[in-house]
Design an enzyme around this catalytic site. Structure first.
Site, PDB file in Angstrom:
ATOM      1  N   ILE A 163       0.836  -1.204   0.000  1.00 42.31           N
ATOM      2  CA  ILE A 163       0.000   0.000   0.000  1.00 42.31           C
ATOM      3  C   ILE A 163       0.872   1.255   0.000  1.00 42.31           C
ATOM      4  CG2 ILE A 163      -1.700   1.311   1.326  1.00 42.31           C
ATOM      5  CD1 ILE A 163      -2.819  -1.417   2.283  1.00 42.31           C
ATOM      6  N   ASP A 182      11.081   2.532   6.299  1.00 41.57           N
ATOM      7  CA  ASP A 182      10.749   1.113   6.323  1.00 41.57           C
ATOM      8  C   ASP A 182      12.017   0.337   6.653  1.00 41.57           C
ATOM      9  OD1 ASP A 182      10.115  -1.615   5.700  1.00 41.57           O
ATOM     10  OD2 ASP A 182       8.393  -0.887   4.563  1.00 41.57           O
ATOM     11  N   ARG A 243      -3.371   0.679  11.301  1.00 34.21           N
ATOM     12  CA  ARG A 243      -4.093   0.182  12.463  1.00 34.21           C
ATOM     13  C   ARG A 243      -3.964   1.219  13.570  1.00 34.21           C
ATOM     14  NH1 ARG A 243      -6.210  -2.658   9.394  1.00 34.21           N
ATOM     15  NH2 ARG A 243      -6.551  -4.928   9.450  1.00 34.21           N
ATOM     16  N   ASP A 267      -8.444   7.001   9.802  1.00 33.04           N
ATOM     17  CA  ASP A 267      -9.455   6.029   9.373  1.00 33.04           C
ATOM     18  C   ASP A 267      -9.500   4.869  10.362  1.00 33.04           C
ATOM     19  OD1 ASP A 267     -11.431   5.074   7.513  1.00 33.04           O
ATOM     20  OD2 ASP A 267      -9.986   3.553   6.874  1.00 33.04           O
ATOM     21  N   GLU A 272     -12.203   0.553  18.375  1.00 33.54           N
ATOM     22  CA  GLU A 272     -13.223   0.735  17.338  1.00 33.54           C
ATOM     23  C   GLU A 272     -14.473  -0.055  17.725  1.00 33.54           C
ATOM     24  OE1 GLU A 272     -11.410  -0.363  13.619  1.00 33.54           O
ATOM     25  OE2 GLU A 272      -9.884   1.206  13.759  1.00 33.54           O
ATOM     26  N   HIS A 291     -13.026   3.425   9.822  1.00 34.15           N
ATOM     27  CA  HIS A 291     -12.253   2.317   9.253  1.00 34.15           C
ATOM     28  C   HIS A 291     -12.946   1.803   7.978  1.00 34.15           C
ATOM     29  CE1 HIS A 291      -9.289  -1.132  10.424  1.00 34.15           C
ATOM     30  NE2 HIS A 291      -9.281  -0.884   9.120  1.00 34.15           N
TER      31      HIS A 291
END
Length: 326
Positions: A163, A182, A243, A267, A272, A291
């Site tokens: 992504i 990363d 997340r 998001d 949640e 989400h």
């Protein structure tokens, strides 16, 4: 003997229709050796009784842990996650039971990248604030709500996987510079993706817009914390579409309260659904979606097809392309 597939009941909409449409289900219904059934919408965890019935589970939100597969008569052979994240599944427990776990990285790559840019454009352009101006009859106050241009700005991407790579690709026409953090990729690998490899806190200090797109694990939980926010520009924005627990939410609330950052787009949240009393909801420089920002008809159709294909490949003894617990 029939191969029994259980499908997460939370994938049914309010009219008890599949939220991903009926076409993907035909892949299963057309098979005479497969029996499908919908699981209870209300469950939060897969039970041992369920795994004693189903050979495969198309899993959305319910958790699957060691207890889920603890019965001696456990029949479960494959869990196909509806989506890219698999932190709700105890990977090691499934591995010990020789249960395959798959996800759908290809179907969500473009939709989540588009959702990321949607959030950036929305906050940078003060979209929600300007919508409220019109609805409240304050059209002429628009000169007080100037947006932020992107063409001279730096985008920071935390997590340059599937992504993250797509986000870098889509973002290149809009930003002057793109940085990426990363730890699993080399400088050369990130350069090929179109970004400059940067350490985490250097990315925080140099970026105008920061997007969190990494996996959630022990090394990333709470990684975006007060130290990170202190390194950010006061004019900087942060966005999380990975997340919730990757961000220390208390530290984020404090950074917003102290105006250490310009705003946030979320998001995902630590818990949640988000509590309606959450402090995050009091800030008009924060956009929060449930989400679901990447959810479109195309996205869910493609996720369903990819998830169902993994189950069919298992039945037909074909290669499992998206196994996450090899």
């Amino acid at each position: 003997m029939m191969f029994k597939v259980g499908i997460s009941g939370d994938l049914l909409n309010s009219e008890n229709e599949p939220c991903f449409g009926n076409d993907p289900l035909e892949l299963l219904k057309n098979r005479k050796d497969i029996e499908i059934s919908w699981m209870d919408k209300t469950i939060s965890e897969i039970t041992p009784e369920m795994t004693s019935v189903y050979d495969a589970i198309l899993l959305n939100l319910p958790k699957a842990n060691a207890h889920s597969v603890s019965n001696t008569d456990c029949k479960l052979k494959i869990i196909s996650r509806f989506g890219v994240g698999f932190d709700s599944v105890d990977i090691e427990a499934m591995k010990r039971k020789n249960i395959i776990v798959t996800n759908t990285p290809n179907a969500v790559r473009r939709p989540v990248a588009v959702a990321t840019l949607t959030m950036i454009f929305g906050l940078a352009g003060k979209l929600i604030k300007k919508d409220k101006l019109v609805r409240s009859g304050n059209w002429n106050q628009r000169t007080n709500f100037m947006g932020v241009g992107l063409s001279r700005k730096t985008l920071g991407v935390v997590g340059a996987g599937s992504i993250g790579t797509e986000t870098i690709k889509l973002s290149k026409p809009f930003f002057k510079n793109i940085l990426a953090f990363d730890p699993f990729l080399s400088k050369e690998e990130i350069s090929k993706k179109g970004a400059v490899k940067t350490e985490l806190h250097e990315l925080a200090s140099k970026s105008d817009f920061i997007v969190i797109l990494c996996n959630l694990d022990d090394s990333t939980k709470g990684m975006i914390n007060s130290e990170f926010f202190s390194n950010m520009k006061r004019s900087g924005y942060i966005f999380n579409l990975s997340r919730g627990p990757v961000i220390n939410e208390i530290d984020l609330e404090k950074a917003l309260e102290d105006k250490k950052i310009a705003g946030a787009g979320l998001d995902v949240t630590n818990i949640e659904p988000l509590d309606t009393n959450s402090k995050l909801l009091k800030y008009d420089n924060v956009i929060i979606t449930p989400h679901a920002l990447c959810w479109t008809d195309e996205c869910f159709n493609d996720i369903a097809v990819e998830a169902i294909s993994s189950i069919l490949n298992f039945i037909d003894e074909k290669p499992i392309l998206n196994q996450v617990n090899k």
